[in-house]
Enzyme design. Sequence first.
Site, PDB file in Angstrom:
ATOM      1  N   ILE A  30       0.828  -1.201   0.000  1.00 48.28           N
ATOM      2  CA  ILE A  30       0.000   0.000   0.000  1.00 48.28           C
ATOM      3  C   ILE A  30       0.867   1.257   0.000  1.00 48.28           C
ATOM      4  O   ILE A  30       1.918   1.312   0.631  1.00 48.28           O
ATOM      5  CB  ILE A  30      -1.014   0.045   1.170  1.00 48.28           C
ATOM      6  CG1 ILE A  30      -0.334  -0.014   2.523  1.00 48.28           C
ATOM      7  CG2 ILE A  30      -2.033  -1.067   1.041  1.00 48.28           C
ATOM      8  CD1 ILE A  30      -1.303   0.133   3.688  1.00 48.28           C
ATOM      9  N   ASP A  31       0.409   2.224  -0.772  1.00 48.33           N
ATOM     10  CA  ASP A  31       1.059   3.532  -0.844  1.00 48.33           C
ATOM     11  C   ASP A  31       0.298   4.484   0.062  1.00 48.33           C
ATOM     12  O   ASP A  31      -0.926   4.598  -0.043  1.00 48.33           O
ATOM     13  CB  ASP A  31       1.047   4.053  -2.283  1.00 48.33           C
ATOM     14  CG  ASP A  31       1.903   3.211  -3.201  1.00 48.33           C
ATOM     15  OD1 ASP A  31       3.031   2.873  -2.797  1.00 48.33           O
ATOM     16  OD2 ASP A  31       1.460   2.895  -4.316  1.00 48.33           O
ATOM     17  N   VAL A  32       1.025   5.149   0.937  1.00 46.58           N
ATOM     18  CA  VAL A  32       0.409   5.992   1.960  1.00 46.58           C
ATOM     19  C   VAL A  32       0.922   7.422   1.842  1.00 46.58           C
ATOM     20  O   VAL A  32       2.124   7.654   1.717  1.00 46.58           O
ATOM     21  CB  VAL A  32       0.717   5.432   3.373  1.00 46.58           C
ATOM     22  CG1 VAL A  32       0.135   6.325   4.445  1.00 46.58           C
ATOM     23  CG2 VAL A  32       0.204   4.007   3.507  1.00 46.58           C
TER      24      VAL A  32
END
Length: 160
Positions: A30-32
Amino acid sequence: KVSINSSLLDENLISQIARNYGKQCLVGSIDVLKKDEEYYVFSNNGTKLVSRLQEFFEKKEFFNNIGELYINSINQDGTGNGLDISLAEFVHEKSEVPFIISGGVGKITDIKDALKCDFINAVSTAHLLNFIGDSLKKTRLMCDEYGVQLAKWPSIDDDF
């Protein structure tokens, strides 16, 4: 291991992969992005907002089908200004699975500092190890001195 990012949101796909191959092989990536002291999950190369990170972690069924998380800080990625340790702490508090923190490693000490945190399971970097002098060798030496177990690579480790 297989890392899945945007398709991670397809619960049927993730369930099928876990059922067929086991969840231990599935890394949920996941990119946060941090904005106004809040973390948000994005997909599609950081272009599509998914949800607040807090809400993402509230979907407990998600964790039933993955063996590991790969967390990339959009804010830090490519900067070389160090990892977002606060993000790692947040993930540790919310996650039920081990995770890899990524985004921002610019020097070997960034890796060492992150590995000192007992709540960080692993660190990922690419640029530092691929493009900056003999950083791969120096990083492996630092990890060895620090007691991090690494696979032996004859062409590199013979020089140690």
